[in-house]
Scaffold this active site. Sequence first.
Site, PDB file in Angstrom:
ATOM      1  N   LYS A  70     -82.209 -75.052 -22.919  1.00  0.00           N
ATOM      2  CA  LYS A  70     -81.384 -75.070 -24.220  1.00  0.00           C
ATOM      3  C   LYS A  70     -81.424 -76.100 -24.446  1.00  0.00           C
ATOM      4  O   LYS A  70     -80.798 -76.148 -25.965  1.00  0.00           O
ATOM      5  CB  LYS A  70     -80.476 -74.094 -24.272  1.00  0.00           C
ATOM      6  N   ASP A  71     -81.496 -77.135 -24.041  1.00  0.00           N
ATOM      7  CA  ASP A  71     -80.587 -78.306 -24.506  1.00  0.00           C
ATOM      8  C   ASP A  71     -81.688 -78.422 -25.262  1.00  0.00           C
ATOM      9  O   ASP A  71     -81.661 -79.803 -26.644  1.00  0.00           O
ATOM     10  CB  ASP A  71     -80.807 -78.832 -23.476  1.00  0.00           C
TER      11      ASP A  71
END
Length: 361
Positions: A70-71
């Site tokens: 999700k970065d």
Amino acid sequence: MAARIAQNFRLLKLRSLANLKVRYFSEELRHGFIGMVGNTPLIRFNKLSEKTGCDITAKAEHLNPGGSVKDRAALYLIKEAEEKGLIRPGGTVVEGTAGNTGIGLAHICLAKGYRCVIYMPNTQSQEKIDVLKTLGADVHPVPAVPFDDPMNYNHQARRFAESIENAVWTNQFDNISNRRAHFETTGPEIWNQTDGRIDAVTFSTGTGGTLAGVGTYLKSKNPNVKVVLADPEGSVLYNYVKTGELKRSDGSSITEGIGQGRVTSNLNGAPIDDAVFVSDKEAVEMTFFLLHEEGFFVGASSGLNVAAAVKVAEMLGPGHVITTCLCDTGQKYFARLFSKDWMESKGLLDAIPEKYRHSLH
């Protein structure tokens, strides 16, 4: 005299440090936290590959600087808000998230000087909440209710952002900059790291950004690449792909951040060829296999992804290259997934082979 020599030496050392230029470093140098997002390794699982006759591979997304896939989405969500002038210096980033997107956003907010406010279902692991607070995020755990309920965590996040000045609701589920992140980064990385030999990709979906972005990119390079959605218990997406009906599968899953009750804007129009259903039992068994046989300490969503990759390999037959991703690390689920009492309470202790249970606490 000795004091003067020492002082001159210190001044010379300081001048030398001041004159250091980035151009003298390797091209592999990463610039700050943001420069560390993406370009993760592609791993081949040796035992699973030997077992299936295919190359079972995964992007090591747990090696992103915030610890998860999700970065990538978090970076692009903020990047787009800046590009559109939706947030100014010192502003507030607000999101509804099951945890990992929030962690990525919190890191990037620290790097860029924004305030971070997170609304999340109160069903998520305490480890994620603690990490978010440590990163300075203002965390609001709220009751887990369906998306069509006005008290759903996403709607609460939107309303809060609308109530204050210089704030943006990043809207990870329906903001297609999420999908763009994977079209511009993850997809090309997979294509290059497999030398274009990729036959299929499979990912579980929460927002749908990874599957849609990677699938769209790979299809643009080779229309024959198979894009397969992996779905847990209690989600509608397996049935949606198979029958076109938004019908939930039986049960509910212990996996966090994946599965859906609707088609998000990120997933809408994605070039999906097929879907596989992975039970919690299968996901847990694979998670502990990855730990004890391949050496990777990851969460259950990663186990589900790899179990799905094995199913796709069995569908396609030997000789194919299949890629998925390791979403995040097992540390975030230590109090649940790796707890004997908790797993027993969920009826999943038997899913862990006896020879692996010594790793439970």
